[in-house]
Design a protein around this motif. Structure first.
Motif, PDB file in Angstrom:
ATOM      1  N   TRP A   1      32.236  41.331  -2.398  1.00 50.11           N
ATOM      2  CA  TRP A   1      31.888  39.999  -1.927  1.00 50.11           C
ATOM      3  C   TRP A   1      31.067  39.213  -2.949  1.00 50.11           C
ATOM      4  O   TRP A   1      31.097  37.980  -2.949  1.00 50.11           O
ATOM      5  N   PHE A   2      30.342  39.934  -3.792  1.00 55.81           N
ATOM      6  CA  PHE A   2      29.527  39.275  -4.818  1.00 55.81           C
ATOM      7  C   PHE A   2      29.860  39.870  -6.181  1.00 55.81           C
ATOM      8  O   PHE A   2      29.088  40.655  -6.739  1.00 55.81           O
TER       9      PHE A   2
ATOM     10  N   TYR B   1      25.690  33.792  12.290  1.00 54.62           N
ATOM     11  CA  TYR B   1      26.616  34.635  11.526  1.00 54.62           C
ATOM     12  C   TYR B   1      26.824  36.023  12.135  1.00 54.62           C
ATOM     13  O   TYR B   1      27.664  36.785  11.663  1.00 54.62           O
ATOM     14  N   GLY B   2      26.036  36.365  13.152  1.00 53.90           N
ATOM     15  CA  GLY B   2      26.237  37.631  13.841  1.00 53.90           C
ATOM     16  C   GLY B   2      25.891  38.852  13.015  1.00 53.90           C
ATOM     17  O   GLY B   2      26.579  39.881  13.113  1.00 53.90           O
ATOM     18  N   VAL B   3      24.839  38.770  12.196  1.00 51.87           N
ATOM     19  CA  VAL B   3      24.416  39.917  11.401  1.00 51.87           C
ATOM     20  C   VAL B   3      22.888  39.956  11.363  1.00 51.87           C
ATOM     21  O   VAL B   3      22.224  38.929  11.217  1.00 51.87           O
ATOM     22  N   ILE B   4      22.344  41.154  11.529  1.00 51.25           N
ATOM     23  CA  ILE B   4      20.896  41.360  11.596  1.00 51.25           C
ATOM     24  C   ILE B   4      20.470  42.273  10.460  1.00 51.25           C
ATOM     25  O   ILE B   4      21.158  43.241  10.127  1.00 51.25           O
ATOM     26  N   TRP B   5      19.320  41.987   9.876  1.00 51.97           N
ATOM     27  CA  TRP B   5      18.738  42.778   8.789  1.00 51.97           C
ATOM     28  C   TRP B   5      17.222  42.740   8.945  1.00 51.97           C
ATOM     29  O   TRP B   5      16.712  42.125   9.884  1.00 51.97           O
ATOM     30  N   THR B   6      16.508  43.379   8.044  1.00 51.40           N
ATOM     31  CA  THR B   6      15.048  43.427   8.144  1.00 51.40           C
ATOM     32  C   THR B   6      14.409  42.716   6.952  1.00 51.40           C
ATOM     33  O   THR B   6      14.709  43.063   5.805  1.00 51.40           O
TER      34      THR B   6
ATOM     35  N   PRO C   1      32.279  52.884   9.294  1.00 51.24           N
ATOM     36  CA  PRO C   1      32.877  52.167   8.159  1.00 51.24           C
ATOM     37  C   PRO C   1      33.410  50.786   8.545  1.00 51.24           C
ATOM     38  O   PRO C   1      33.281  49.824   7.769  1.00 51.24           O
ATOM     39  N   GLU C   2      33.993  50.681   9.732  1.00 46.97           N
ATOM     40  CA  GLU C   2      34.518  49.377  10.178  1.00 46.97           C
ATOM     41  C   GLU C   2      33.384  48.382  10.401  1.00 46.97           C
ATOM     42  O   GLU C   2      33.512  47.194  10.061  1.00 46.97           O
ATOM     43  N   GLN C   3      32.287  48.846  10.974  1.00 46.53           N
ATOM     44  CA  GLN C   3      31.138  47.967  11.184  1.00 46.53           C
ATOM     45  C   GLN C   3      30.519  47.553   9.856  1.00 46.53           C
ATOM     46  O   GLN C   3      30.045  46.414   9.717  1.00 46.53           O
ATOM     47  N   LEU C   4      30.506  48.445   8.890  1.00 50.79           N
ATOM     48  CA  LEU C   4      30.003  48.087   7.561  1.00 50.79           C
ATOM     49  C   LEU C   4      30.867  46.986   6.943  1.00 50.79           C
ATOM     50  O   LEU C   4      30.344  46.026   6.358  1.00 50.79           O
ATOM     51  N   GLU C   5      32.175  47.125   7.060  1.00 51.28           N
ATOM     52  CA  GLU C   5      33.094  46.103   6.516  1.00 51.28           C
ATOM     53  C   GLU C   5      32.788  44.737   7.120  1.00 51.28           C
ATOM     54  O   GLU C   5      32.627  43.740   6.398  1.00 51.28           O
ATOM     55  N   GLU C   6      32.722  44.686   8.445  1.00 51.73           N
ATOM     56  CA  GLU C   6      32.484  43.418   9.119  1.00 51.73           C
ATOM     57  C   GLU C   6      31.072  42.924   8.847  1.00 51.73           C
ATOM     58  O   GLU C   6      30.846  41.715   8.636  1.00 51.73           O
ATOM     59  N   GLY C   7      30.106  43.837   8.835  1.00 54.64           N
ATOM     60  CA  GLY C   7      28.714  43.439   8.638  1.00 54.64           C
ATOM     61  C   GLY C   7      28.461  42.849   7.272  1.00 54.64           C
ATOM     62  O   GLY C   7      27.771  41.820   7.149  1.00 54.64           O
ATOM     63  N   VAL C   8      29.007  43.463   6.233  1.00 56.91           N
ATOM     64  CA  VAL C   8      28.808  42.932   4.881  1.00 56.91           C
ATOM     65  C   VAL C   8      29.527  41.596   4.727  1.00 56.91           C
ATOM     66  O   VAL C   8      29.022  40.682   4.056  1.00 56.91           O
TER      67      VAL C   8
ATOM     68  N   ARG D   1      29.968  39.331   7.078  1.00 51.06           N
ATOM     69  CA  ARG D   1      29.111  38.340   7.735  1.00 51.06           C
ATOM     70  C   ARG D   1      27.860  38.067   6.897  1.00 51.06           C
ATOM     71  O   ARG D   1      27.417  36.921   6.762  1.00 51.06           O
ATOM     72  N   LEU D   2      27.291  39.136   6.353  1.00 53.85           N
ATOM     73  CA  LEU D   2      26.087  38.977   5.528  1.00 53.85           C
ATOM     74  C   LEU D   2      26.382  38.129   4.299  1.00 53.85           C
ATOM     75  O   LEU D   2      25.578  37.262   3.923  1.00 53.85           O
ATOM     76  N   ALA D   3      27.531  38.347   3.676  1.00 59.42           N
ATOM     77  CA  ALA D   3      27.896  37.564   2.493  1.00 59.42           C
ATOM     78  C   ALA D   3      28.048  36.082   2.824  1.00 59.42           C
ATOM     79  O   ALA D   3      27.597  35.213   2.046  1.00 59.42           O
ATOM     80  N   ARG D   4      28.644  35.794   3.965  1.00 56.87           N
ATOM     81  CA  ARG D   4      28.772  34.385   4.368  1.00 56.87           C
ATOM     82  C   ARG D   4      27.400  33.766   4.621  1.00 56.87           C
ATOM     83  O   ARG D   4      27.150  32.615   4.250  1.00 56.87           O
ATOM     84  N   PHE D   5      26.516  34.529   5.272  1.00 59.88           N
ATOM     85  CA  PHE D   5      25.185  34.016   5.536  1.00 59.88           C
ATOM     86  C   PHE D   5      24.415  33.774   4.223  1.00 59.88           C
ATOM     87  O   PHE D   5      23.824  32.694   4.041  1.00 59.88           O
ATOM     88  N   VAL D   6      24.427  34.756   3.325  1.00 59.74           N
ATOM     89  CA  VAL D   6      23.689  34.613   2.068  1.00 59.74           C
ATOM     90  C   VAL D   6      24.219  33.432   1.251  1.00 59.74           C
ATOM     91  O   VAL D   6      23.454  32.645   0.679  1.00 59.74           O
TER      92      VAL D   6
END
Length: 412
Positions: free
Chosen positions: A321-322, A363-368, A392-399, A401-406
């Motif tokens: 993604w980056f 974006y539907g993604v949570i981090w700390t 693994p599927e959640q990691l795919e979707e989570g990253v 979403r995170l990339a779009r948010f960042v």
């Protein structure tokens, strides 16, 4: 933690990189707990305990220092090359209690301070606040713990008339940064401990569930009894067992002038806090260690593989993604831990509670936010990602979403 729980509850469909907890399906069948306890009871009987003594051991109040110290000492020798007598071990209700008891035992004077490699696990700073202990941050460098910085901090504290009594570190795949202390820096840390007369509090719960050959523990390298090891079975077995330990083989003189071990003083404090660690929980851990022929590592290969794959997969997804040109353009970078649960993502915006709320809602993604892990100030533009609790599927979707948010935040 309350804030993160609130965000998670408000957005239950969000992918969460926040929980630093093990992956539940790795725990296996709950019915196995009874087998483990029975194995430990059979072990007591084989040692010559009568049925009445076995019943007492399991159902009554037990010794403050614990009933499986011999098994833990054996496992440390077999798994880590740490040779200590069972008398140097205190069994605790998780590593969190181990921290509280050890800090209380070591730091009593007004001028005593606790050094913490920073960013640091919030449990140790929480313990210090609870006990009224002064915490002094030792900032990590770009690649993690820096002995030269520790030396400078110690000299500065001494110049202020304060006495550093202990330094807390997570040397392997640290929570929260994911960094590991290199071998040379470990040796330098032990040399500093001897030169400046302080103890090192080693907390390393991720070693046995990380892939590949691990560096030696600080305690295994400890030739001058400068290291107090804080241990936990939450990651190697499962958190619900709530069993940890302290290894404290340092000689001390008690109030009556008798020579004893620091472990004995810690056990005295425990007797005033929780009396003893639950014998039922100790029996389960004891049974597991017996099944593993003394080794906790006998059970950790599936977890090591799973968490290692999760970390590699997350880093590959971030690379996807980056790519280099894109992350250079928007100012994003991350470290590449070789194990553990966590990695650090540097971002070109303030990663605070408000940004987290936007991330979860839009974006539907949570981090700390990494700033939560600094005793003073710091980490305002970095976030912690935990990869341990997701498929693994959640990691795919989570990253994704995170990339779009960042990307969107960077454009702001």
């Amino acid at each position: 933690m309350n804030f993160l729980n609130e965000v998670t509850m408000r957005f239950p469909r969000a992918v969460s990189f926040a929980p630093g907890r093990p992956f539940g399906p790795l725990f296996g069948d709950p019915e196995r707990m009874f087998d483990h306890a029975r194995r430990y009871l059979a072990h007591l009987a084989a040692e010559g305990r009568s049925p009445e003594q076995v019943r007492e051991a399991l159902f009554q109040y037990g010794p403050a220092s614990g009933i499986i110290r011999d098994l833990i000492a054996d496992s440390l020798r077999l798994d880590e090359g740490i040779v200590v007598p069972p008398d140097a071990v205190v069994v605790t209700s998780g590593a969190q209690e181990a921290m509280l008891l050890t800090v209380r035992a070591l730091i009593a004077g007004q001028d005593d301070v606790l050094l913490v490699s920073t960013p640091c696990y919030v449990g140790i700073t929480g313990v210090a606040r609870l006990l009224g202990v002064t915490v002094v941050a030792v900032p990590e460098g770009p690649t993690g713990f820096d002995p030269a910085t520790l030396d400078e901090v110690i000299r500065a504290e001494r110049a202020r008339g304060r006495r550093p009594r202990a330094c807390y570190v997570v040397p392997d795949h640290s929570n929260p940064s994911g960094n590991t202390i290199p071998l040379a820096a470990r040796s330098a840390l032990l040399s500093l401990a001897a030169r400046h007369d302080f103890l090192v509090l080693e907390d390393s719960p991720y070693r046995l569930v990380s892939p590949g050959r691990q560096l030696p523990t600080l305690k295994a390298m400890d030739e001058r009894r400068r290291v107090v090891q804080l241990g936990s079975y939450s990651k190697t077995f499962f958190p619900g067992v709530r069993v940890g330990f302290v290894v404290a083989d340092q000689p001390v003189t008690d109030g009556a002038g008798r020579q004893t071990l620091l472990a004995d003083e810690i056990a005295k404090i425990k007797s005033m806090v929780t009396l003893n660690t639950a014998p039922l929980s100790q029996a389960v851990v004891g049974g597991l260690l017996l099944e593993g022929e003394g080794r906790a590592s006998a059970f950790t290969a599936p977890a090591s593989a799973f968490y290692g794959d999760a970390m590699r997969h997350t880093i590959e997804l971030l690379d996807r993604w980056f790519p280099a040109d894109r992350r250079e353009a928007i100012g994003v970078r991350w470290n590449t831990p070789t194990g553990g649960f966590f990695l650090t993502l540097q971002v070109p915006f303030r990663a605070d509670g408000a940004a987290l709320a936007r991330s979860a809602e839009d974006y539907g993604v949570i981090w700390t936010p990494m700033s939560y892990f600094y005793p003073d100030a710091g980490g305002e533009t970095s976030i912690r990602l935990s990869v341990s609790y997701l498929t693994p599927e959640q990691l795919e979707e989570g990253v994704a979403r995170l990339a779009r948010f960042v990307t969107a935040e960077a454009a702001r």
